[in-house]
Design a protein around this motif. Structure first.
Motif, PDB file in Angstrom:
ATOM      1  N   THR A  37      -9.787 140.018 107.642  1.00  0.00           N
ATOM      2  CA  THR A  37      -9.643 138.672 107.075  1.00  0.00           C
ATOM      3  C   THR A  37      -8.846 137.776 108.014  1.00  0.00           C
ATOM      4  OG1 THR A  37      -9.699 139.617 104.855  1.00  0.00           O
ATOM      5  CG2 THR A  37      -8.833 137.381 105.074  1.00  0.00           C
ATOM      6  N   LEU A 191      -2.004 136.567  94.670  1.00  0.00           N
ATOM      7  CA  LEU A 191      -3.381 136.879  95.065  1.00  0.00           C
ATOM      8  C   LEU A 191      -4.217 137.272  93.846  1.00  0.00           C
ATOM      9  CD1 LEU A 191      -5.565 137.409  97.193  1.00  0.00           C
ATOM     10  CD2 LEU A 191      -4.598 139.694  97.514  1.00  0.00           C
ATOM     11  N   VAL A 192      -3.685 138.144  93.003  1.00  0.00           N
ATOM     12  CA  VAL A 192      -4.440 138.588  91.825  1.00  0.00           C
ATOM     13  C   VAL A 192      -4.614 137.430  90.851  1.00  0.00           C
ATOM     14  CG1 VAL A 192      -4.447 140.138  89.848  1.00  0.00           C
ATOM     15  CG2 VAL A 192      -3.669 140.961  92.091  1.00  0.00           C
ATOM     16  N   SER A 193      -3.575 136.658  90.644  1.00  0.00           N
ATOM     17  CA  SER A 193      -3.642 135.573  89.658  1.00  0.00           C
ATOM     18  C   SER A 193      -4.615 134.495  90.098  1.00  0.00           C
ATOM     19  CB  SER A 193      -2.244 134.971  89.453  1.00  0.00           C
ATOM     20  OG  SER A 193      -1.360 135.933  88.931  1.00  0.00           O
ATOM     21  N   ARG A 194      -4.714 134.263  91.403  1.00  0.00           N
ATOM     22  CA  ARG A 194      -5.654 133.251  91.893  1.00  0.00           C
ATOM     23  C   ARG A 194      -7.087 133.686  91.626  1.00  0.00           C
ATOM     24  NH1 ARG A 194      -5.307 131.133  98.003  1.00  0.00           N
ATOM     25  NH2 ARG A 194      -3.401 130.232  97.125  1.00  0.00           N
ATOM     26  N   ARG A 195      -7.380 134.958  91.808  1.00  0.00           N
ATOM     27  CA  ARG A 195      -8.752 135.431  91.634  1.00  0.00           C
ATOM     28  C   ARG A 195      -9.086 135.707  90.164  1.00  0.00           C
ATOM     29  NH1 ARG A 195     -11.723 137.720  96.077  1.00  0.00           N
ATOM     30  NH2 ARG A 195     -10.763 137.110  98.051  1.00  0.00           N
ATOM     31  N   HIS A 196      -8.103 136.138  89.398  1.00  0.00           N
ATOM     32  CA  HIS A 196      -8.350 136.483  87.989  1.00  0.00           C
ATOM     33  C   HIS A 196      -7.237 135.888  87.143  1.00  0.00           C
ATOM     34  CE1 HIS A 196     -11.487 139.325  89.234  1.00  0.00           C
ATOM     35  NE2 HIS A 196     -10.637 139.734  90.162  1.00  0.00           N
ATOM     36  N   ILE A 219      -7.441 143.289  95.173  1.00  0.00           N
ATOM     37  CA  ILE A 219      -8.678 142.588  94.821  1.00  0.00           C
ATOM     38  C   ILE A 219      -9.609 143.496  94.026  1.00  0.00           C
ATOM     39  CG2 ILE A 219     -10.778 141.580  95.804  1.00  0.00           C
ATOM     40  CD1 ILE A 219      -8.954 140.583  98.127  1.00  0.00           C
ATOM     41  N   GLU A 220      -9.830 144.723  94.533  1.00  0.00           N
ATOM     42  CA  GLU A 220     -10.820 145.588  93.904  1.00  0.00           C
ATOM     43  C   GLU A 220     -10.317 146.166  92.574  1.00  0.00           C
ATOM     44  OE1 GLU A 220     -13.759 145.617  94.842  1.00  0.00           O
ATOM     45  OE2 GLU A 220     -13.470 144.582  96.751  1.00  0.00           O
ATOM     46  N   ARG A 223     -10.548 143.446  90.075  1.00  0.00           N
ATOM     47  CA  ARG A 223     -11.943 143.267  89.637  1.00  0.00           C
ATOM     48  C   ARG A 223     -12.306 144.335  88.608  1.00  0.00           C
ATOM     49  NH1 ARG A 223     -16.177 141.435  92.985  1.00  0.00           N
ATOM     50  NH2 ARG A 223     -14.969 142.035  94.822  1.00  0.00           N
TER      51      ARG A 223
END
Length: 807
Positions: A37, A191-196, A219-220, A223
C-alpha cells in the motif's frame, strides 16, 4: 493512508530529489503491515511528478524460476532495447528469448540492464518498484543488488519491498530503509471505524485485540465480523486470513474460481497470456469481472493482480489436486504451442506426481537452453527439479551434479555445496562419483568452502584407475595435484600423487599431465614440460578454456609470470564468453596476481579492485581473498597501510604475508619484515618470488644462515626453469647474504621485472656507497629512483633519494 505519513514523506523526498541524482530504498515489514500500500502510494506520487513507473512483484513459488522478476519488470520495455549498442541489445534479446542465443554472463547482462534503464531515464524519470522481493529468485536479487548501487547517476528511484527475513542478499549494501511497524491503537481503531463505522463495540474490541495493529488483519477481520461470520479463534493469523479469502472464493461461480486458479498457477498477470490456457479449460475470461467485484483481484490495463499475495496462496491451496494438475497441463500445452518449451516444462513438472523421466528430460533440456543464455541460476533450479522427477539414483545424482555446477557458475556457493551433498547421498556409480569430486573441487577453489582435500581426490583417483576408468582417474589425480599446490600440501604427499599419475601411463603431451607435473614438482619436471608448455602457448586459441587456466598455474609454478598472464587472460576471456561468471572472476584474480608480481602496480590494483567487487557480488570468497591480497601487495609497494587477515588458503596467505613483510621492509622494520616473510614458505610460488626480500630481512636481523637453504632452492629452480625472475632474485639474495656481493648484484637483473631490477640497483648502490664508491653508486641509484617514481613505489623512491644525497 492512516499512520503512514512519515514513511510516505520519506518516499516523496526520494522522488523529489531524483532529477538531481537517483537513489534506492528498502521497505521492510511483516505480512499485512502495508508495504504494498505504501509503495503504491509512492508510485502515485511519482506518476504525478512525471515519472514512468515499472513494477514487478515476487510470487510465492517463483523462486524456482531464474530471472522471473526481471522478465516481469522488462515485459513492457524490452522492445526499447533497440536503442542500445548491438552487444547489449543482443544480450537482452537472448535472455528474453527474442533473438538468437548468445553467450551471456551476469556482468554483461547487468551492464545491459543498467544501460537500458539509464537510457530510458534520460527520456523520462523512472521509478522501479520491486515488491515482495522475499519471493524473488536469487538471480533477480543479485541483479537488484547490482542496480541499486548504480542508479545515483540517473533520475531513477528504486523501491524494494520485502519481509524482515527475506531478500537478505540486499543487507550488505547498506541501503536506506523504512521499517514499517504495526499501527498504534489509535490508528488501528481509526482504520476499522473508517471502513466499518457501524461495527458493534464488542466486535471492534475483538478485532483490535486479535489483529494487534496489523493493517491487513484489521481490514479482513473487521470484514469478517461485519458480515456476521463466526470467528475462528485458536488458529494463526495467516490461517484465518486465508480461510476468509477461501470463503470469498467459494462464493464465486465455478468459472470464476477456475480463472483465479489459472491466474495463480500461471505466474503471469497478463490477461492475453492467459487466453490460450483458458480456452483449453473451456473458460470465458469475462468471468474475471465477477472476481474483481468480489475484491479478490484487480483488473487494470490488460492485467489481473491479486489484491494481496495471501489471496493467491489461498486460491491455489483451496483447489483440489486434480484441478491444479489440469490447470498446469493446460498451461504447458499452451506454452508448448507458443514455442516456450522451458516454461512448458515447469508446468508439466508441476502437474507431475511421483517420478517421470520424460518430464525430467524436458527440464534438463530447458536447463541446457538457460545455460546457453547465461542463466545459470535458472538452469540450477530446473535441474534440481529434474532430479526430483528421476527414478534412477545415479540419474538423480547426475542431474544434481549438473545443478551444483550451474549454481557454482552463477556464484551461488552455498547452493552449489548443498546440491553436491545431495548428489553424494545417492550416487553409486564410479564415474558419477568422479564427476561429483570434480564439482567439489570447483566449489572449493571458488568459494573457500572446504569441499574436498588432495588426499580424498588422490584416493578416489587410485580407486577409479583400479576399475579401468583411466580418463576419470587422470582428472581426479590432476585435481589432487592442482589443489595440493594451492593448499601447500607437503612434498611427500605431492610425490605420491605424481607416482599415481605415472602409473596411468599417459604421456606428458596430454596437457593435464603436463599441468600436473608442473604444479607437483616444477624443478624436477621443468626440462620435460617446458617445451610442451611453450608449444601450448603457441596454439593458445585452440586450447579448451579449462586447459588455459591450468596452464596458467603451470607457468606460475615455473615462475614464468608473463606466460602465466597470457594463459590466465585467455582463460578469463573464454570463461566470460561462455557466461561462466565464477570461473571468469576467479581467473581474473590470478591475472591481477601476475600483474602484481611483474611490478605493474597500477594495472594490478585496478584489476584486483574490480575482481574484489565482482567476487563479493558473486559470493566468491577465494577470488575476493586473492584480490584483497593483491591489493595489499600493491599497497605495500606504494607505502600504504597493510594489515593481517584471517587465513584463507596457502597461496593467498603467503601473498598476504609477502605484502606485510614488504611493507615492513619498506618502513625499515627488519624484525617484523623477517617474521612476516617467513610466512611465505607455506606456498612455493610465492616463497620463490619473495626470496630476495626474505634474504634482505634475514641479513639485517642476524638470520642469514636460516635462509641459505631456501636461497639455494631458488637457485636450483632458476637453473631448471630458466626463469629470469628467480635467477635475478637468487643472485640478489646471495648478494645481501654477503656471497660475492658485487658479482651477484651485477647478475641480479631481470628486464621484464623493472621494479625488482630497481630494488637490486638500490641495494647495489647502497653497497657501493658503503664501500666509498660513490661515482659508481650514483647512476644505479638514479636508475632505481626513476623506476620507483614511474611505478608509484613511494617508500622505495624515498629510500633511493636518501641514498643519493651523500653520493
Amino acid at each position: 493512508m492512516i499512520g503512514r505519513a512519515e514513511p510516505l514523506s520519506r518516499l516523496a523526498g526520494l522522488i523529489g530529489r531524483a532529477p538531481a541524482g537517483g537513489g534506492a530504498i528498502l521497505i521492510t515489514g511483516e505480512t499485512g503491515v502495508g508495504k504494498s500500500t505504501l509503495i503504491g502510494a509512492g508510485a502515485d506520487v511519482a506518476r504525478t511528478a512525471g515519472f514512468r513507473v515499472l513494477t514487478c512483484s515476487g510470487v510465492e513459488g517463483e523462486t524456482q524460476i531464474g530471472l522471473a522478476g526481471l522478465h516481469e519488470l522488462f515485459r513492457l520495455i524490452i522492445d526499447r532495447a533497440e536503442i542500445l549498442p548491438v552487444e547489449d541489445r543482443d544480450v537482452l534479446f537472448s535472455v528474453f528469448g527474442l533473438g538468437p542465443r548468445v553467450e551471456v554472463d551476469r556482468l554483461r547482462l547487468s551492464a545491459a540492464v543498467i544501460g537500458l534503464l539509464t537510457a530510458l531515464a534520460a527520456e523520462q524519470p523512472l521509478m522501479i518498484v520491486l515488491d515482495d522481493a522475499h519471493w524473488m529468485d536469487q538471480p533477480t536479487l543479485s541483479m537488484i543488488a547490482f542496480l541499486v548501487q548504480r542508479v545515483s547517476a540517473a533520475p531513477i528511484v528504486m523501491v524494494v519491498g520485502r519481509r524482515p527475513d527475506g531478500a537478505t542478499a540486499l543487507d550488505p549494501i547498506g541501503l536506506d530503509e523504512i521499517v514499517l511497524d504495526r499501527l498504534s491503537d489509535t490508528d488501528a481503531r481509526a482504520l476499522v471505524s473508517r471502513r466499518h463505522p457501524d461495527i458493534p463495540g464488542h466486535a471492534l474490541r475483538q478485532v483490535l485485540d486479535e489483529a494487534e495493529g496489523n493493517p491487513l488483519a484489521l481490514i479482513e477481520l473487521a470484514r469478517e465480523a461485519a458480515s456476521g461470520r463466526p470467528d475462528a479463534g485458536g488458529t494463526s493469523l495467516r490461517a484465518r486470513l486465508e480461510r476468509g479469502y477461501a470463503a470469498q472464493l467459494a462464493a464465486l461461480s465455478p468459472a470464476a474460481q477456475d480463472l483465479l486458479l489459472l491466474t495463480a498457477a500461471a505466474n503471469t498477470s497478463s490477461i492475453p497470456e492467459l487466453t490460450g490456457a483458458a480456452g483449453r479449460l473451456g473458460l470465458d475470461l469475462g468471468a474475471l469481472a465477477e472476481a474483481e467485484r468480489s475484491g479478490l483481484v484487480a483488473l487494470t490495463g490488460g492485467s489481473v493482480t491479486f489484491r494481496h499475495p495471501l489471496i493467491r496462496s489461498a486460491v491455489y491451496q483451496a483447489a483440489g489436486l486434480h484441478r491444479r494438475v489440469r490447470t498446469h497441463e493446460a498451461l504447458a500445452e499452451t506454452l508448448t504451442e507458443r514455442g516456450q518449451p522451458s516454461q512448458a516444462a515447469w508446468h508439466r513438472a508441476a502437474a507431475t506426481i511421483g517420478y517421470d523421466d520424460t518430464v525430467a528430460q524436458e527440464l534438463e533440456d530447458a536447463a541446457a537452453g538457460d545455460r546457453l543464455r547465461g542463466l545459470h541460476g535458472a538452469a540450477m533450479r530446473a535441474l534440481e527439479r529434474a532430479a526430483a522427477l528421476t527414478r534412477d539414483p545415479d540419474g538423480q545424482a547426475r542431474r544434481l551434479i549438473l545443478a551444483s555446477e550451474a549454481a557454482r557458475l552463477a556464484g551461488m556457493a552455498t547452493e552449489s555445496r548443498r546440491l553436491a551433498d545431495r548428489a553424494g547421498e545417492v550416487a553409486t556409480d564410479t564415474l558419477v562419483r568422479g564427476d561429483l569430486a570434480v564439482i567439489r573441487l570447483g566449489i572449493d577453489l571458488n568459494s573457500g568452502i572446504r569441499a574436498c582435500t588432495p588426499e580424498e581426490l588422490y584416493d578416489q583417483g587410485r580407486a577409479t584407475a583400479a576399475e579401468g576408468h583411466l580418463d576419470m582417474a587422470l582428472q581426479l589425480l590432476g585435481a589432487a595435484a592442482y589443489l595440493s599446490r594451492r593448499r601447500a600440501t607437503p612434498q611427500a604427499a605431492r610425490d605420491r600423487i605424481g607416482r599415481a599419475l605415472a602409473e596411468l601411463g599417459v604421456p606428458a603431451t596430454d596437457p593435464r599431465v603436463a599441468i600436473s607435473l608442473c604444479v607437483l614438482a616444477p624443478e624436477r619436471h621443468a626440462p620435460a614440460v617446458l617445451p610442451l608448455v611453450h608449444a601450448y602457448a603457441a596454439g593458445l586459441d585452440q586450447l579448451p578454456v579449462a586447459f588455459r587456466s591450468g596452464l596458467g598455474s603451470a607457468a606460475q609454478a615455473l615462475q614464468d609470470w608473463p606466460l602465466a598472464a597470457r594463459f590466465f587472460t585467455a582463460a578469463a576471456e573464454g570463461f566470460r564468453e561462455r557466461g561462466y561468471l565464477a570461473d571468469s572472476v576467479a581467473v581474473r584474480a590470478e591475472v591481477a596476481f601476475t600483474l602484481g608480481v611483474r611490478g605493474r602496480l597500477d594495472e594490478a590494483l585496478a584489476e584486483a579492485e574490480r575482481v574484489r567487487d565482482a567476487a563479493r557480488d558473486g559470493d566468491l570468497a577465494i577470488a575476493a581473498g586473492l584480490a584483497e591480497a593483491v591489493i595489499a601487495h600493491t599497497h605495500a609497494w606504494q607505502g600504504r597501510p597493510v594489515t593481517a587477515a584471517d587465513p584463507i588458503r596457502g597461496d593467498i596467505d603467503a601473498l598476504r604475508a609477502w605484502a606485510i613483510g614488504l611493507s615492513a621492509l619498506a618502513g625499515g622494520d627488519l624484525p617484523a619484515a623477517y617474521e612476516a616473510l617467513c610466512g611465505t614458505a607455506v606456498q612455493a610460488d610465492v616463497a620463490m618470488a619473495a626470496i630476495a626480500d626474505l634474504a634482505e630481512a634475514a641479513a639485517g636481523t642476524g638470520h642469514a644462515d636460516a635462509v641459505r637453504a631456501a636461497v639455494d632452492d631458488a637457485g636450483r629452480l632458476a637453473e631448471a626453469t630458466g626463469s629470469p625472475l628467480i635467477r635475478a632474485l637468487a643472485h640478489r639474495a646471495r648478494a645481501v647474504l654477503g656471497e660475492d656481493p658485487e658479482a651477484n648484484f651485477r647478475l641480479a637483473v631481470a628486464g621484464e621485472y623493472p621494479l625488482q631490477t630497481a630494488r637490486t640497483h638500490l641495494l647495489y648502490g647502497e653497497w657501493l656507497h658503503r664501500h666509498s664508491r660513490d661515482a659508481a653508486a650514483r647512476p644505479v641509484l638514479t636508475s632505481a629512483a626513476a623506476v620507483f617514481e614511474r611505478s608509484g613505489a613511494h617508500p622505495w623512491l624515498a629510500r633511493a633519494e636518501r641514498a643519493l644525497r651523500p653520493v
